[in-house]
Design a protein around this motif. Sequence first.
Motif, PDB file in Angstrom:
ATOM      1  N   VAL A 256     -50.143 -41.501-158.804  1.00  0.00           N
ATOM      2  CA  VAL A 256     -49.169 -40.619-158.160  1.00  0.00           C
ATOM      3  C   VAL A 256     -48.026 -41.433-157.576  1.00  0.00           C
ATOM      4  N   ILE A 257     -46.853 -40.824-157.586  1.00  0.00           N
ATOM      5  CA  ILE A 257     -45.656 -41.402-156.971  1.00  0.00           C
ATOM      6  C   ILE A 257     -45.165 -40.364-155.977  1.00  0.00           C
ATOM      7  N   VAL A 258     -45.398 -40.605-154.684  1.00  0.00           N
ATOM      8  CA  VAL A 258     -45.278 -39.576-153.656  1.00  0.00           C
ATOM      9  C   VAL A 258     -43.923 -39.640-152.954  1.00  0.00           C
ATOM     10  N   GLY A 259     -43.319 -38.452-152.766  1.00  0.00           N
ATOM     11  CA  GLY A 259     -42.068 -38.364-152.015  1.00  0.00           C
ATOM     12  C   GLY A 259     -41.004 -37.630-152.812  1.00  0.00           C
ATOM     13  N   PRO A 260     -39.796 -37.563-152.280  1.00  0.00           N
ATOM     14  CA  PRO A 260     -39.359 -38.145-151.018  1.00  0.00           C
ATOM     15  C   PRO A 260     -39.680 -37.219-149.845  1.00  0.00           C
ATOM     16  N   ALA A 261     -40.169 -37.786-148.752  1.00  0.00           N
ATOM     17  CA  ALA A 261     -40.510 -36.982-147.583  1.00  0.00           C
ATOM     18  C   ALA A 261     -39.418 -37.001-146.518  1.00  0.00           C
ATOM     19  N   LEU A 262     -38.462 -37.910-146.658  1.00  0.00           N
ATOM     20  CA  LEU A 262     -37.396 -38.020-145.653  1.00  0.00           C
ATOM     21  C   LEU A 262     -36.250 -37.069-146.002  1.00  0.00           C
ATOM     22  N   THR A 263     -36.603 -35.795-146.193  1.00  0.00           N
ATOM     23  CA  THR A 263     -35.604 -34.810-146.602  1.00  0.00           C
ATOM     24  C   THR A 263     -35.891 -33.466-145.938  1.00  0.00           C
ATOM     25  N   HIS A 264     -34.889 -32.607-145.959  1.00  0.00           N
ATOM     26  CA  HIS A 264     -35.067 -31.220-145.546  1.00  0.00           C
ATOM     27  C   HIS A 264     -35.916 -30.493-146.586  1.00  0.00           C
ATOM     28  N   LYS A 265     -36.731 -29.546-146.138  1.00  0.00           N
ATOM     29  CA  LYS A 265     -37.523 -28.745-147.075  1.00  0.00           C
ATOM     30  C   LYS A 265     -36.607 -27.691-147.691  1.00  0.00           C
ATOM     31  N   SER A 266     -35.891 -28.115-148.703  1.00  0.00           N
ATOM     32  CA  SER A 266     -34.792 -27.318-149.240  1.00  0.00           C
ATOM     33  C   SER A 266     -35.221 -26.235-150.211  1.00  0.00           C
ATOM     34  N   LYS A 267     -36.505 -26.207-150.588  1.00  0.00           N
ATOM     35  CA  LYS A 267     -36.995 -25.176-151.498  1.00  0.00           C
ATOM     36  C   LYS A 267     -38.476 -24.959-151.241  1.00  0.00           C
ATOM     37  N   PHE A 268     -38.994 -23.881-151.779  1.00  0.00           N
ATOM     38  CA  PHE A 268     -40.374 -23.480-151.498  1.00  0.00           C
ATOM     39  C   PHE A 268     -41.377 -24.551-151.898  1.00  0.00           C
ATOM     40  N   GLU A 269     -41.100 -25.227-152.997  1.00  0.00           N
ATOM     41  CA  GLU A 269     -42.028 -26.249-153.480  1.00  0.00           C
ATOM     42  C   GLU A 269     -42.260 -27.362-152.463  1.00  0.00           C
ATOM     43  N   LEU A 270     -41.347 -27.524-151.518  1.00  0.00           N
ATOM     44  CA  LEU A 270     -41.447 -28.612-150.543  1.00  0.00           C
ATOM     45  C   LEU A 270     -42.104 -28.179-149.235  1.00  0.00           C
ATOM     46  N   ALA A 271     -42.719 -27.012-149.214  1.00  0.00           N
ATOM     47  CA  ALA A 271     -43.296 -26.476-147.973  1.00  0.00           C
ATOM     48  C   ALA A 271     -44.311 -27.426-147.348  1.00  0.00           C
ATOM     49  N   HIS A 272     -45.032 -28.197-148.162  1.00  0.00           N
ATOM     50  CA  HIS A 272     -46.057 -29.096-147.650  1.00  0.00           C
ATOM     51  C   HIS A 272     -45.608 -30.561-147.676  1.00  0.00           C
ATOM     52  N   ASN A 273     -44.294 -30.769-147.755  1.00  0.00           N
ATOM     53  CA  ASN A 273     -43.769 -32.131-147.778  1.00  0.00           C
ATOM     54  C   ASN A 273     -44.137 -32.862-146.491  1.00  0.00           C
ATOM     55  N   SER A 274     -44.734 -34.062-146.616  1.00  0.00           N
ATOM     56  CA  SER A 274     -45.233 -34.746-145.425  1.00  0.00           C
ATOM     57  C   SER A 274     -45.431 -36.230-145.695  1.00  0.00           C
ATOM     58  N   PHE A 275     -45.169 -37.041-144.681  1.00  0.00           N
ATOM     59  CA  PHE A 275     -45.466 -38.465-144.778  1.00  0.00           C
ATOM     60  C   PHE A 275     -46.960 -38.748-144.668  1.00  0.00           C
ATOM     61  N   LYS A 276     -47.771 -37.724-144.421  1.00  0.00           N
ATOM     62  CA  LYS A 276     -49.216 -37.904-144.376  1.00  0.00           C
ATOM     63  C   LYS A 276     -49.838 -37.966-145.769  1.00  0.00           C
ATOM     64  N   THR A 277     -49.139 -37.427-146.765  1.00  0.00           N
ATOM     65  CA  THR A 277     -49.693 -37.358-148.121  1.00  0.00           C
ATOM     66  C   THR A 277     -50.033 -38.731-148.700  1.00  0.00           C
ATOM     67  N   PRO A 278     -49.199 -39.772-148.521  1.00  0.00           N
ATOM     68  CA  PRO A 278     -49.586 -41.082-149.064  1.00  0.00           C
ATOM     69  C   PRO A 278     -50.946 -41.567-148.586  1.00  0.00           C
ATOM     70  N   LYS A 279     -51.271 -41.373-147.317  1.00  0.00           N
ATOM     71  CA  LYS A 279     -52.572 -41.799-146.807  1.00  0.00           C
ATOM     72  C   LYS A 279     -53.706 -41.014-147.461  1.00  0.00           C
ATOM     73  N   VAL A 280     -53.528 -39.707-147.624  1.00  0.00           N
ATOM     74  CA  VAL A 280     -54.571 -38.891-148.255  1.00  0.00           C
ATOM     75  C   VAL A 280     -54.837 -39.388-149.674  1.00  0.00           C
ATOM     76  N   MET A 281     -53.768 -39.659-150.428  1.00  0.00           N
ATOM     77  CA  MET A 281     -53.922 -40.153-151.794  1.00  0.00           C
ATOM     78  C   MET A 281     -54.599 -41.522-151.794  1.00  0.00           C
ATOM     79  N   ASN A 282     -54.118 -42.399-150.939  1.00  0.00           N
ATOM     80  CA  ASN A 282     -54.644 -43.759-150.889  1.00  0.00           C
ATOM     81  C   ASN A 282     -56.113 -43.779-150.472  1.00  0.00           C
ATOM     82  N   ASP A 283     -56.462 -42.983-149.463  1.00  0.00           N
ATOM     83  CA  ASP A 283     -57.844 -42.954-148.986  1.00  0.00           C
ATOM     84  C   ASP A 283     -58.802 -42.437-150.053  1.00  0.00           C
ATOM     85  N   ALA A 284     -58.284 -41.648-150.980  1.00  0.00           N
ATOM     86  CA  ALA A 284     -59.121 -41.129-152.065  1.00  0.00           C
ATOM     87  C   ALA A 284     -59.288 -42.134-153.205  1.00  0.00           C
ATOM     88  N   GLY A 285     -58.616 -43.276-153.083  1.00  0.00           N
ATOM     89  CA  GLY A 285     -58.721 -44.285-154.131  1.00  0.00           C
ATOM     90  C   GLY A 285     -57.803 -44.040-155.308  1.00  0.00           C
TER      91      GLY A 285
END
Length: 376
Positions: A256-285
Amino acid sequence: MIIKNAKIYTMEENNVQEGDILVKDGKIAKIGSIDEQDEQVIDAKGMCVYPGLIEAHCHLGMEESAIRMEGNDVNEMSEPLTPQVRAIDGCNPLDETVVNACNAGITCVAAGPGSANVIGGTFLAYKTHGISIDEMAIKNPIAMKCAFGENPKRVYQDSRIKTRMNIAAMLRETLFKTKEYLAKKENGEQPAFDMKLEAMIPVIKKELPLKCHAHRADDILTVIRIAKEFDVKVTLDHCTDGAIIVDQIKASGYPVIVGPALTHKSKFELAHNSFKTPKVMNDAGILMAITTDSPVVPQEYLPLCAGLAMKAGLSEMDALKAITINPAKILGLDDRIGSIAVGKDADLVICDGSILDPQHTVSYTIINGEVVYCAQ
């Protein structure tokens, strides 16, 4: 060149060490205590040395700074299927955005078409210093762009695409046609030349991954479904809803290539945009890199994005890996770049502090053993 007295973040097993780096012929020749003499010596006492930073998904050089249509070559929106177009033909390395990236320590990027089209064309990987994109390129092509969800629906809503079903169908049809076209060629037949299908052959042969723009969970799962159906390689780019379906992504085996999270949630698809996602992905291996999607976020803020992911829970070392060795692995370039190891390209960034700290200053950027930026 010798870099002396540095705190070296190798991104190898021995992650951090004190010592020197010897550079010869554009490569890293030795790491440790260097007694040799060299006419070019950089005293890095009190400084940190990192591998050159790597961006695995962006449009750097494709959409130029301070200009509109004339400098925007990101999306060929004449039709939704354009596998035949190549980023190398639309990338301007003389734009100031490329210089800014280099000066900030980003030494290699994978850049290419945007997400307007179901199939958008090929990406290339290039070093961020030079005047000729042909000479700067280190792998071309490196991936075939495709996109799911809102963007193709929005761009073609008045013409060819009304639903996500048709996005998937268009991709499937192209993959089916490519398999048929390739089979004819391998059987000694001479099908009428088709530039689109020719461009897709490396995808079918698993020589190129599909670089899949997908934010929403259902779109990510569609990518996985089609990839398994056709036995092709993919990367899951953006992966905004990745935390919702982390088990399914882990089971797929795709990076996975995660981001960009440093943005406004400009559309519905970005509703869950978060800097927490990289940790969740990484912790899952899951093999994970962080993206700016530049120019969505300026390319020079790649380390800031990694720093904000660290603030949201990612460890310092994993944040550094997400902008060095991990993107190198995802791009298949880790034999050359992404870590400081003997024999690898001498792409290095020297900072007066942690590169993840927004108050750091890049003192030197080195690409292929050449100092291409010096703050002094």
